[in-house]
Design a protein around this motif. Structure first.
Motif, PDB file in Angstrom:
ATOM      1  N   ASP A 112      31.205   5.195   5.066  1.00  0.00           N
ATOM      2  CA  ASP A 112      31.595   4.561   5.287  1.00  0.00           C
ATOM      3  C   ASP A 112      32.278   3.381   3.994  1.00  0.00           C
ATOM      4  N   GLU A 117      23.404 -13.190  13.887  1.00  0.00           N
ATOM      5  CA  GLU A 117      23.391 -12.624  13.150  1.00  0.00           C
ATOM      6  C   GLU A 117      24.398 -13.091  12.908  1.00  0.00           C
ATOM      7  N   ILE A 131      27.310 -12.109  10.678  1.00  0.00           N
ATOM      8  CA  ILE A 131      28.529 -10.850   9.093  1.00  0.00           C
ATOM      9  C   ILE A 131      29.191 -11.990   8.404  1.00  0.00           C
ATOM     10  N   TYR A 161      27.288  -1.841   2.600  1.00  0.00           N
ATOM     11  CA  TYR A 161      25.940  -2.112   3.200  1.00  0.00           C
ATOM     12  C   TYR A 161      26.820  -3.017   3.912  1.00  0.00           C
ATOM     13  N   GLN A 162      28.031  -3.486   3.972  1.00  0.00           N
ATOM     14  CA  GLN A 162      28.259  -4.346   4.872  1.00  0.00           C
ATOM     15  C   GLN A 162      28.948  -3.553   6.442  1.00  0.00           C
ATOM     16  N   ARG A 209      27.747  -0.937   7.242  1.00  0.00           N
ATOM     17  CA  ARG A 209      26.366  -0.628   7.593  1.00  0.00           C
ATOM     18  C   ARG A 209      25.424  -1.758   8.610  1.00  0.00           C
ATOM     19  N   GLN A 210      25.906  -2.676   8.159  1.00  0.00           N
ATOM     20  CA  GLN A 210      25.621  -4.112   8.776  1.00  0.00           C
ATOM     21  C   GLN A 210      26.650  -4.310  10.174  1.00  0.00           C
ATOM     22  N   ARG A 270      24.481  -1.475  13.131  1.00  0.00           N
ATOM     23  CA  ARG A 270      23.701  -2.131  13.138  1.00  0.00           C
ATOM     24  C   ARG A 270      23.862  -3.404  14.048  1.00  0.00           C
ATOM     25  N   ILE A 271      24.895  -4.164  14.400  1.00  0.00           N
ATOM     26  CA  ILE A 271      24.984  -5.634  14.902  1.00  0.00           C
ATOM     27  C   ILE A 271      25.636  -5.153  15.855  1.00  0.00           C
ATOM     28  N   ARG A 301      22.586  -2.605  18.046  1.00  0.00           N
ATOM     29  CA  ARG A 301      21.945  -3.955  18.458  1.00  0.00           C
ATOM     30  C   ARG A 301      22.235  -4.423  19.991  1.00  0.00           C
TER      31      ARG A 301
END
Length: 73
Positions: free
Chosen positions: A5, A40, A42, A54-55, A57-58, A61-62, A65
């Protein structure tokens, strides 16, 4: 999952989101992406020429999902 990442180029992550149909708006150093059907926002910022861990990973996840790469929701 997520082992590299810290090695994702910011521009590559932005291109991926555009390819997935996200619309980009830039406000200062913030690159804000939204897509109809995705609840969400981004919000990305550069860290040198890399995306912040962390972005990344975000975003992952989106994508998972909402099944944005052809998988099931």
């Amino acid at each position: 999952m997520g082992g590299s990442d810290a090695n994702i180029r910011f521009d590559d992550l932005c291109r991926l989101l555009a390819w997935l149909g996200f619309k980009e708006r830039v406000r200062g150093s913030h690159h804000i992406f939204r897509k109809q059907g995705v609840g969400e926002l981004i919000n990305l910022q550069k860290e040198g020429n890399k995306a912040k861990v962390y972005q990344v990973r975000q975003v992952r996840r989106i994508i998972v999902r909402y099944g944005l790469l052809g998988g099931e929701r």
